[in-house]
Design an enzyme around this catalytic site. Structure first.
Site, short mmCIF file in Angstrom:
data_model
loop_
_atom_site.label_atom_id
_atom_site.label_comp_id
_atom_site.label_asym_id
_atom_site.label_seq_id
_atom_site.Cartn_x
_atom_site.Cartn_y
_atom_site.Cartn_z
N PRO A 59 83.47 43.26 99.80
CA PRO A 59 83.01 42.51 100.97
C PRO A 59 83.91 41.32 101.30
O PRO A 59 84.15 40.48 100.44
CB PRO A 59 81.62 42.03 100.54
CG PRO A 59 81.71 41.93 99.04
CD PRO A 59 82.64 43.02 98.61
N ASP B 117 80.35 39.35 102.33
CA ASP B 117 80.12 38.36 101.29
C ASP B 117 79.70 37.08 102.02
O ASP B 117 80.43 36.60 102.87
CB ASP B 117 81.44 38.14 100.54
CG ASP B 117 81.23 37.41 99.24
OD1 ASP B 117 80.07 37.23 98.84
OD2 ASP B 117 82.23 37.02 98.63
N TRP C 170 80.64 35.35 93.08
CA TRP C 170 81.38 36.53 92.61
C TRP C 170 80.45 37.53 91.94
O TRP C 170 80.73 38.72 91.89
CB TRP C 170 82.48 36.13 91.62
CG TRP C 170 83.64 35.51 92.34
CD1 TRP C 170 83.98 34.20 92.37
CD2 TRP C 170 84.58 36.19 93.17
NE1 TRP C 170 85.07 34.02 93.17
CE2 TRP C 170 85.46 35.22 93.66
CE3 TRP C 170 84.76 37.53 93.54
CZ2 TRP C 170 86.52 35.53 94.50
CZ3 TRP C 170 85.80 37.84 94.39
CH2 TRP C 170 86.66 36.85 94.85
N GLN D 123 92.42 39.92 93.47
CA GLN D 123 91.06 40.29 93.07
C GLN D 123 90.96 40.71 91.61
O GLN D 123 89.88 41.09 91.15
CB GLN D 123 90.53 41.42 93.96
CG GLN D 123 90.34 41.02 95.40
CD GLN D 123 89.36 39.89 95.56
OE1 GLN D 123 88.40 39.76 94.81
NE2 GLN D 123 89.61 39.02 96.52
N TRP E 180 86.95 40.41 92.25
CA TRP E 180 86.04 41.53 92.44
C TRP E 180 86.24 42.64 91.42
O TRP E 180 85.29 43.28 90.99
CB TRP E 180 86.23 42.07 93.87
CG TRP E 180 85.19 43.03 94.29
CD1 TRP E 180 83.83 42.85 94.24
CD2 TRP E 180 85.40 44.33 94.86
NE1 TRP E 180 83.20 43.95 94.73
CE2 TRP E 180 84.13 44.87 95.12
CE3 TRP E 180 86.54 45.07 95.16
CZ2 TRP E 180 83.97 46.14 95.69
CZ3 TRP E 180 86.37 46.32 95.72
CH2 TRP E 180 85.10 46.84 95.98
N LYS F 254 104.57 32.58 101.69
CA LYS F 254 103.15 32.90 101.68
C LYS F 254 102.54 32.61 103.05
O LYS F 254 102.93 31.69 103.73
CB LYS F 254 102.44 32.04 100.64
CG LYS F 254 102.42 32.68 99.27
CD LYS F 254 101.96 31.71 98.21
CE LYS F 254 100.48 31.40 98.29
NZ LYS F 254 100.01 30.75 97.05
N LYS G 202 97.22 29.48 106.57
CA LYS G 202 96.44 29.19 107.76
C LYS G 202 96.86 27.84 108.33
O LYS G 202 96.99 27.67 109.53
CB LYS G 202 94.96 29.15 107.37
CG LYS G 202 94.04 29.78 108.41
CD LYS G 202 92.59 29.55 108.04
CE LYS G 202 91.95 30.81 107.48
NZ LYS G 202 90.54 30.62 107.15
#
Length: 1150
Positions: free
Chosen positions: A47, A86, A562, A598, A602, A667, A670
């Site tokens: 998610p 999520d 998590w 992840q 996750w 990288k 934002k």
RNA sequence: GCGCACGUAGCUCAGUUGGUUAGAGCGCGUCGCUGAUAACGACGAGGUCCGUGGUUCGAAUCCACGCGUGCGCACCA
């Protein structure tokens, strides 16, 4: 009937209309219905959080997540794709705080927990629309309407169920843990946050004497970089296996104990020679008591004894203990332990506590408050911020003679990522843990069964992470998250866990549910799911089973978000309260994919929860069998050389800076805004372009550059090339009225070969020309290859195969066959074969590419099947071609490859001698290393003759005047056999005449050589023959053949060349006059050169037929000028370096 | 500091169990084709396969050490 399509296709527009087609016709749903009852292919959606905008990296994961489910669906599996979101956690709270302009917990409390979580709940949907749009636009088929949402009551209750399970098994416990604490902000930070804030700093480091209690004038020397922790000292640790030395320091009255191996290093540090008096092993020091540097606690508890479980008594603290982590890498080999401020220190305390009888062991000493300032426990420093205490503490130690040495120590230390001036400290805090460490081996075993891509993740990064597993710090002292479902008896402190809301309401004497009811009444808009959240759930209490009259009250914490995501394999179905059936059929997953970040996120949360809850039921691996770990996506941007203008696109940089800019990669960020929104890519180039770029350019686990230029460039090399083939097909199919499958009687379905075979004009492949058989053979090979690769999750390899096929189709099959489509006899069987072959290639290709570029595939399929009754509505409803419909002919593929190579070498030779292809040549000599394909090549020499524009072609594998042979050993064969003799053998073969050796081989079937007195027999398998072109010929050489040209030009050849040039000029004219392909024309050529005229006359037939000229006049002018009357149809140009004029008149359309 | 991965053409990347002439696409250069045509194709130049040492008959490939990059872990006192 087919309609001609334009080559200037606008993929983005086409994709938009296909999206509409999919939506209007429920194609995705149909693709699932079609596989109803089939073997499932289980996919889990990791998610994303929708409270931030989707960025290009999400496109990569979503593209891969789409690829394999689409592929498996076409392979006949049922692949449900349930979306998920999520929605809990700190990121959401932070976002809301920003909006409210607050950030401390006090401010949240002041704002009110109730409105705060209501805001959190709304905020998670803020960018939902953008997410859905990107998901859809990319062509990611997933069921958004049925998405699981982690704050939904059913999801929360499912998580509760799992936590109750762990609680009841004793795996969920409350304990002290040393956390990274932001004292100024009054909160612990997650490891992710801590990781953001590391910075290199110089801290004071001190070497401090700890005098031994029972051995006068003898001290342990410890080293620490955090002097402020010394007042809270409880133990000194040594390693039992390390040797320690008693030394004399000339400037210290005490005998000092340090690790023996460090004596010299320490001596150098203090620039004095330390004399070793004796050495002891660490184990001899264990148990010795010392006087800590500060007596705030020692004065009260220094003599305290506790009963040992093993019998007897011992001082509770200020003893030397053994610890495994003690090394001699730095310091003195003796470690100062302040359990309040270090995780390993704390573990030692726990271990010490455990050897004492209940309540008899050492407690935790902590002279610092949660605000990071000393408490009244240490009156000298009360109220002083810990870092500010380092200096006065050092001073105090020096004054008391306890400071043996001091220096600066440069190391990395974490600071708060939001208040970068504030150093973090480790601080004891009570929290809830899951005993994951008890499952370390089980998790490792489970992990070892998972199919990781790339493989090294399993034993490597992920395995290492599991090896160093620590108990999962589950609780968060926050607001917006799944409430920890533990209720505590207010009288006894005894606890129990609750597995669902219903279970809670069924408890005796429940009170407090009215808090939710009232809130809901006051604000009917409130989502029903909020009733299982803070603060409503906190209000619900019930009668304690442990003490009469007492109430059970929920603990205040929420859990790590998590855990939510890791619980999705069952919680997405609300299991076990609901969705039992779905869970059982959808567990474990066959396939998941996320980026490498992840690993500890996750991937871990899923594996840990699943292993703990389900053990070996089902068998490992679960909850996922295969996982593609994607590389990170990097940004690419342009900036001026002086760095003043940054983060420009290539276009903008060119515009603003001329050529004076540099390309940068890094990288994605934002904040820096160093990437463009995916929507821009979709609008400019389309989703397929992006998808193909992502799939076809590197193995998915490599990091990939999000480069607009690279995405754009990926279009012509594959998609456009395929589209051009399709366009070619439709142009001629329309002209010829090729009916295709519309002439087939009876039902059509997927247009498999068996269906096409029912067409009257469709001949068995074996009856068709060799090129047809070849391309269909390549097609079959490609199908099998792609299927094999996709079954192994090798999407990159599959793209390679597809690319090679489209190249062969476009650049050999279509190119070599163009003339067949121009034949005037519309019912010519050879022409029909050509149509059917190309049609079949296109149909199958549209299926092959469907999972990769679903829009292009759909566009092709739609137009290839337009008007056909009964045919599957969408290519995505078809079965994936596996290649069993056409026997692939390996030999033919190999031979055609050789043929293509010969053509390529011929062109190379022409380039070298500057003979353009339009100039015919008399003869080409092809010399081959082996004769195995010669007969076949000879029978296909028309292809090469035409390709290279030569009259005659001659093949040989024997001796040839154009070629020298050299014989080399076949290393692979001979290596194991002759080993060290190989270099000499190679030299011997090289020195001998190649032709002679080959002669010997053909006479005797073997070559006999003596190397170092040893006789070696080599057969045909033991040698490899290399050819090279002799100097002085217009020749080119490949691995196994040499192509030589006869460059002599006869008058006839020159005339032929002129004719070819004339044809080209006329064709060019046709095009510029915008003639239809079928228009008949009349041509007049005016020239002053009679030889030129002769050349044209001699090739009148050829020129006329090639250019669809019903009339060709050649006029030789004797006058000075060839400008003839200014006729508008007349054009001046050059042919064979002569001025000519050509007049073109359209005589008739077709 | 520790761990994992990566380092091959100007750029982005392939390179099967080690096999002796290291590949692709883009870009660049040259040219061709012209009935897919504001498309397309061919050919070419361009490489100390990060460095050093080792194993081997043979290393881009295996091993060791070093350098560089990325990611993860970590005040290991």
């Amino acid at each position: 009937m087919f309609r001609a399509v334009k080559t200037d296709v606008k993929f983005p527009n086409q994709e938009e209309s296909i999206l509409k087609f999919w939506k209007d016709n429920d194609i995705y749903k149909k693709s699932l219905l079609l596989r109803h009852g089939s073997k499932p292919f289980v996919f889990f959606e990791g998610p994303p959080t929708a409270n931030g905008l989707p960025h290009p990296g999400h496109c990569l994961t979503r593209a891969i997540k789409d690829l394999f489910p689409r592929y498996r669906t076409m392979r006949g599996y049922l692949c449900n794709r349930k979306a998920g979101w999520d929605t809990h956690g700190l990121p959401v709270e932070v976002e809301v705080c920003k909006e409210l302009g607050i950030h401390s917990k006090e401010e949240i409390e002041a704002f009110g927990v109730e409105p705060f979580i209501a805001k959190c709940q709304q905020s998670v949907w803020r960018y939902m629309r953008e997410w859905e749009r990107v998901t859809e636009r990319l062509g990611f088929w997933i069921d958004l309407s049925e998405a699981y949402v982690t704050y939904h009551q059913s999801f929360v209750e499912s998580v509760w169920w799992s936590l109750k399970n762990l609680f009841d098994r004793g795996l969920l416990y409350r304990g002290h843990k040393i956390v990274w604490w932001w004292a100024q902000g009054g909160t612990a930070l997650s490891s992710g946050e801590v990781g953001q804030g590391y910075r290199e700093v110089a801290d004071p480091s001190v070497y401090v004497r700890f005098p031994l209690v029972d051995e006068p004038n003898t001290s342990l020397v410890v080293w620490t970089t955090t002097p402020w922790t010394l007042p809270s000292n409880q133990f000194a640790a040594v390693h039992e296996g390390i040797k320690y030395a008693y030394c004399r320091d000339p400037e210290s009255k005490d005998t000092l104990i340090v690790a023996a191996d460090l004596v010299q290093t320490l001596g150098e540090k203090i620039k004095r020679e330390l004399t070793v008096l004796k050495t002891v092993s660490g184990s001899e020091l264990v148990g010795r008591r010392y006087v800590p540097p500060f007596d705030y606690y020692y004065s009260k508890m220094g003599m305290q004894l506790g009963s040992l479980l093993a019998g007897g008594e011992q001082h509770t603290q200020w003893r030397v203990v053994h610890a495994d982590f003690v090394t001699i890498d730095s310091g003195t080999g003796i470690v100062h332990l302040a359990p309040a401020f270090g995780e390993v220190d704390y573990e030692v305390l726990m271990a010490q506590k455990a050897i004492f009888a209940q309540g008899q062991g050492p407690g935790l000493i902590c002279a610092v408050g949660p605000d990071g300032k000393f408490t009244s426990d240490a009156p000298d420093y009360q109220g002083v911020w810990v870092k500010d205490a380092d200096r006065p503490i050092s001073r105090s130690l020096r004054e008391r003679g306890l400071l043996w040495h001091q220096e600066q120590y440069v190391h990395d230390y974490p600071f708060c990522w939001r208040a970068s001036e504030d150093p973090l400290i480790q601080y004891p805090r009570e929290s809830w843990f899951i005993r994951t460490t008890a499952f370390r081996d089980a998790m490792l075993e489970n992990n070892s069964k998972i199919g990781w891509l790339p493989e090294h993740i399993g034993p490597g990064r992920f395995g290492n992470f599991l090896e160093s597993n620590v108990d999962w710090a589950l609780s968060r002292e926050r607001y917006w998250g799944t409430p920890l479902p533990v209720w505590v008896c207010q009288a006894t402190g005894k606890m129990e866990s609750i597995g669902s809301y219903e279970e809670l309401l069924a408890k005796p004497g429940v009170q407090g549910t009215e808090v939710w009811l009232r809130a809901k009444e006051a604000n009917p808009e409130l989502a029903e799911d909020l009733k299982v959240h803070k603060p409503y759930i906190d209000a619900v209490t019930y009668q304690s089973p442990f003490a009469s009259g007492a109430r059970m009250q929920r603990v205040s914490e929420v859990i790590d978000c998590w855990y939510d995501s890791g619980a999705m394999p069952f919680a997405q179905w609300g299991y076990p309260h609901t969705g039992k059936e779905q869970f059982e059929s959808q567990f474990p997953a066959d396939f998941i994919s996320e980026a490498i970040d992840q690993t500890r996120g996750w991937f871990y949360s899923q594996l840990a929860i699943s292993t703990m809850l389900f053990g070996k039921q089902p068998e490992y691996p679960h909850p996922f069998k295969n996982c593609i770990v994607l590389g990170l996506m990097l940004a690419e941007w342009y900036e001026s050389k002086d760095g003043k203008q940054r983060f420009l696109t290539e276009e903008d940089a060119r515009g603003a800076l001329g050529g004076d800019f540099v390309q940068k990669t890094g990288k994605m960020s934002k904040q820096l805004r160093n990437y463009r929104s995916p929507q821009e890519i979709f609008d400019r180039y389309g989703a397929d372009a992006l998808r193909w770029y992502l799939f076809a350019n590197q193995a998915p686990w490599n990091s990939i550059l999000y480069s607009e230029r690279a995405i754009r460039d990926s279009i012509p090399e594959f998609m456009l090339r395929l589209w051009n083939v399709f366009s070619f097909f439709t142009i001629y199919a329309e002209i010829d009225g090729f009916a295709g499958p519309s002439e087939i009687q009876g039902g059509l379905d997927q247009l498999d070969a068996s269906e096409l075979a029912r067409a009257k004009t469709y001949r068995p492949v074996s009856d068709r020309s060799e090129l047809d058989r070849w391309i269909l053979s390549e097609l079959g090979t490609t199908c099998r290859d792609v299927v094999g690769k996709m079954d192994r999750y090798d999407s990159y390899g599959a793209c390679e195969s597809l690319h090679a096929f489209v190249d062969a189709l476009s650049n050999w099959y279509v190119r070599r066959n163009r003339a067949r489509y121009w034949s005037s006899d519309k019912q010519d069987q050879d022409k029909l074969d050509a149509y059917w072959t190309l049609y079949e290639c296109l149909v199958v290709t549209s299926k092959l590419i469907a999972p990769f570029t679903p829009f292009l595939a759909e566009a092709l399929w739609g137009q290839l099947t337009s008007g056909l009754a009964g045919v599957r509505q969408s290519v995505h409803l078809c079965d994936y071609p596996t290649g069993d419909f056409a026997a692939s002919d390996v030999l033919l593929n190999e031979r055609m490859g050789l043929l293509r190579q010969i053509a390529s070498l011929g062109r190379s030779a022409r380039m070298d001698s500057k003979l353009k292809v339009r100039q015919p040549l008399s003869r080409v000599e092809v010399t081959l290393a082996s004769d195995s394909h010669i007969d076949w090549l000879v029978s296909h020499d028309d292809i090469v003759r035409e390709e290279l524009n030569v009259k005659e072609i001659h093949y040989t594998s024997g001796s040839s005047p154009f070629v020298t042979y050299s014989v080399q050993p076949n290393f692979r064969n001979l290596g194991p056999r002759v080993g060290p003799l190989l270099p000499k053998l190679k030299a011997a073969l090289g020195a001998a005449s190649g032709a002679e050796l080959m002669d010997q081989m053909s006479r005797n079937g073997k070559i006999v050589l003596a190397i170092d007195g040893k006789e070696l027999q080599l057969d045909g398998q033991d040698i490899q023959v290399r050819l090279s072109a002799k100097e002085g010929w217009a020749a080119a050489q490949g691995k196994s053949c040499v192509v030589a040209l006869n460059t002599e030009l006869t008058p006839e050849l020159i005339r032929d060349g002129i004719a070819k040039d004339a044809i080209r000029l006329i064709q060019d004219l046709r095009k510029r006059r915008q003639c239809n392909y079928t228009d008949r024309i009349a041509i007049k050529v005016f020239t002053k050169n009679s030889e030129l005229a002769q050349a044209l006359e001699a090739n009148r037939q050829l020129i006329a037929s090639e250019t669809l000229a019903s009339n060709l006049d050649v006029v030789v002018l004797s006058s000075e000028s060839i400008e003839v009357g200014g006729s508008p149809q007349c054009e001046l140009t050059e042919l064979a370096d002569e001025q000519i004029a050509i007049e073109l008149k359209v005589v008739a359309g077709d």
